[in-house]
Scaffold this active site. Sequence first.
Site, PDB file in Angstrom:
ATOM      1  N   PHE A   7       0.824  -1.207   0.000  1.00 49.38           N
ATOM      2  CA  PHE A   7       0.000   0.000   0.000  1.00 49.38           C
ATOM      3  C   PHE A   7       0.863   1.263   0.000  1.00 49.38           C
ATOM      4  CE2 PHE A   7      -3.058  -3.038   1.625  1.00 49.38           C
ATOM      5  CZ  PHE A   7      -4.277  -2.599   1.113  1.00 49.38           C
ATOM      6  N   ASP A   8       0.548   2.172  -0.894  1.00 43.28           N
ATOM      7  CA  ASP A   8       1.075   3.518  -0.807  1.00 43.28           C
ATOM      8  C   ASP A   8       0.474   4.140   0.458  1.00 43.28           C
ATOM      9  OD1 ASP A   8       2.178   6.076  -1.649  1.00 43.28           O
ATOM     10  OD2 ASP A   8       0.125   6.607  -2.208  1.00 43.28           O
ATOM     11  N   PHE A   9       1.020   5.249   0.915  1.00 36.77           N
ATOM     12  CA  PHE A   9       0.553   5.860   2.166  1.00 36.77           C
ATOM     13  C   PHE A   9      -0.333   7.080   1.911  1.00 36.77           C
ATOM     14  CE2 PHE A   9       0.696   7.944   6.228  1.00 36.77           C
ATOM     15  CZ  PHE A   9       0.828   6.919   7.156  1.00 36.77           C
ATOM     16  N   ASP A  10       0.284   8.155   1.421  1.00 35.69           N
ATOM     17  CA  ASP A  10      -0.446   9.404   1.191  1.00 35.69           C
ATOM     18  C   ASP A  10      -1.464   9.235   0.067  1.00 35.69           C
ATOM     19  OD1 ASP A  10       1.228  10.756   3.064  1.00 35.69           O
ATOM     20  OD2 ASP A  10       2.748  11.008   1.519  1.00 35.69           O
TER      21      ASP A  10
END
Length: 218
Positions: A7-10
Amino acid sequence: MIQTILFDFDGTLFDTGEGILRSVQYALEGFGIRETDTARLRKFVGPPLFDSFTELYGMQPAQAQAATERYRERYQPIGVYECEIYPGIPELLAQLRAAGFCVAVATGKPTPLARTILQRFDMERLFDCVIGCEYDGSRSTKAEVVAAVLAETHTAPEAALMVGDRKYDVTGAAACGVPCLGVYYGYAEPGELEAAGAAATVQTVAELSERLLHWNEI
């Protein structure tokens, strides 16, 4: 068969836009620039800060580095806390782990900052590993971050899936041989994810949950 989901965060797990945008404005003010164009500021969510200052404001390397450092002056003590988790994400992560998936964070955000936010929301326990960039400039591209997660989790590219909201997530994962499921509830512009080569896209967290939990049935 997908085993590990990155998963990417932002813009994917958390809406961190407020803290990022305000910190970018603070950084730009140090150069006499008063930026009020929200659409332009939103472009900072996702790519490396250095690249955004260079591309969007024509800064030379030394200026872009100085702007990045000034950004951190505000973001680290204040901006990091100006964020909200997207509703439904904690439940999705718990479901994925219960289903036997390895779940990881692969972010362009410095690893310590990502961990700080996750700990604040009691979410670090939902991930098998959290890997981002480093303050010294190492592991500065999404491809390097994805490669590090694959190594840490002992996952082959064909057994991994990236989830992200910007083209950088799609292309960074692709450089490692990993497909990307793009999400449009984050900061992508219309058509951005498809143009970058996303394997599929979703509009909401609910739709994301449905796709991920049944991905291996496709």
